[in-house]
Scaffold this active site. Structure first.
Site, PDB file in Angstrom:
ATOM      1  N   ASP A 106       3.864  63.068  20.052  1.00  0.00           N
ATOM      2  CA  ASP A 106       4.252  63.081  21.287  1.00  0.00           C
ATOM      3  C   ASP A 106       4.321  61.459  22.166  1.00  0.00           C
ATOM      4  O   ASP A 106       4.598  61.659  23.051  1.00  0.00           O
ATOM      5  CB  ASP A 106       3.492  64.207  22.230  1.00  0.00           C
ATOM      6  N   GLU A 107       4.139  60.517  21.004  1.00  0.00           N
ATOM      7  CA  GLU A 107       4.326  59.367  21.743  1.00  0.00           C
ATOM      8  C   GLU A 107       4.777  58.078  20.680  1.00  0.00           C
ATOM      9  O   GLU A 107       4.533  58.443  19.767  1.00  0.00           O
ATOM     10  CB  GLU A 107       2.972  58.835  22.299  1.00  0.00           C
TER      11      GLU A 107
END
Length: 356
Positions: A106-107
């Site tokens: 997610d990043e």
């Protein structure tokens, strides 16, 4: 002549796992949702912003989370779905840069210095990326924009959720000075507590310390803390960043005291880790076993071999030897983990012995 400053974006999806669940199940929207198990030994993998308002956070024991918010809605994880969405998001990134360094599903860091899409600015590039993520996945993302990775990472938290923040060249030291030391990327709870004992509570406090002082108290991390207090971070965005370790752990429903059961569990974890090593063709020389007791005290045992661990049986035996080093047990075991690190590539081939 000095090189122009880099243009780095840190993209961080907002409550990613929980947001995917709320997207896919409209009945969950607006509710305090967590991804995880409500079992007594369960741990929260992700919490929606509605749950966070009650103080619920990822990595929190489920029992603690339920005390904070009795109306929590638990949903099981669906990692295959999260991975698919992550691939979709990375496809969007690739339209704007070739330099993408994933940190997790997610990043990621993006170096948009080359302006591949001819957008004109990193700030506008971040806005367009976030706009496309929302349109194509139904999810929101936050972004930090700056001239280095540390500042971009810190900036992405400033306007969460669904916002972005710029730390312009020349503004890094002033930005860092205002932040509490616990917000710093790379400062864990133990280091934060130590810094506070030394009266270092903000970036400004950290900036006042000499390099010698920081090396004396924090060893090899001292130069890093000295630099980031000044907004300095020369690390490039590395799209080929190698994974440094692979591990697996499990938390038990009831504390374990039976050594045979403990060794069986460690063996199963070792087999799981080695299966990943074989699939990834990444073989390490160092095995580590983590033991967390019923009172949450933790012990770690580690051993390195001269060459890469070449088969599952070797890792299994190492892990079992390491866990035996904590016997006799005076407390029950709550969690076990096995990790392989110090990767050295593929193990040497073993030549078959021909019959005489």
């Amino acid at each position: 002549m000095e090189s122009p400053p880099r243009k780095i974006i840190h993209i961080d999806m907002d409550a990613f796992y929980a947001s995917v669940e709320q997207r896919d199940d409209p009945s969950l929207r607006g509710k305090p949702v967590v991804v995880g198990s409500p079992a007594a030994r369960g741990v929260i993998a992700a919490a929606s912003y509605e749950a966070r308002k009650f103080g619920v956070r990822s990595a929190m024991p489920s029992s603690t989370a339920l005390r904070k918010c009795p109306q929590l809605v638990f949903v099981p994880h669906r990692f295959e779905v999260y991975r698919a969405v992550s691939r979709q998001i990375h496809g969007i990134f690739a339209d704007y840069t070739d330099l993408i360094e994933p940190l997790s599903l997610d990043e990621a860091y993006l170096d948009v210095s080359a302006d591949l899409a001819s957008v004109g600015s990193a700030t506008e590039t971040a806005r367009l990326i976030r706009q496309r993520i929302a349109a194509e996945t139904g999810l929101t993302a936050s972004a930090g924009i700056s001239y280095n990775k540390f500042l971009a990472k810190m900036a992405s938290d400033q306007n969460k959720p669904n916002g972005q923040f710029l730390v312009a060249p020349g503004k890094g030291q002033a930005f860092v000075a205002t932040l509490p030391i616990g917000r710093f990327y790379g400062v864990g709870q133990v280091t934060e507590d130590k810094m506070k004992r030394l009266k270092i509570e903000t970036g400004e406090d950290l900036h006042r310390q000499s390099l010698e002082y920081l090396v004396h108290h924090f060893g090899r991390s001292g130069p890093w803390f000295y630099d980031i207090a000044r907004g300095i971070d020369d690390r490039p965005v590395n799209p080929d960043r190698e994974r440094k370790s692979s591990g697996s752990e499990t938390t038990f429903e009831t504390d374990l005291l039976d050594t045979a059961r403990i060794e069986a569990e460690v063996a199963a974890l070792a087999d799981k880790v080695f299966a990943w090593c074989g699939k990834a063709q990444a073989f390490g020389r160092t095995a580590t076993v983590k033991i967390k007791y019923a009172d949450f005290e933790q012990a770690t045992r580690r051993r390195s071999l001269p060459s890469a661990i070449s088969d599952a049986a070797t890792l299994r035996g190492l892990a079992q030897d390491l866990v035996r080093s904590v016997y006799p047990l005076r407390r029950g075991v709550r969690l076990l983990g096995v990790t392989v690190s110090n990767f050295a590539g593929a193990p040497p081939a073993v030549q078959a012995v021909l019959p005489v």
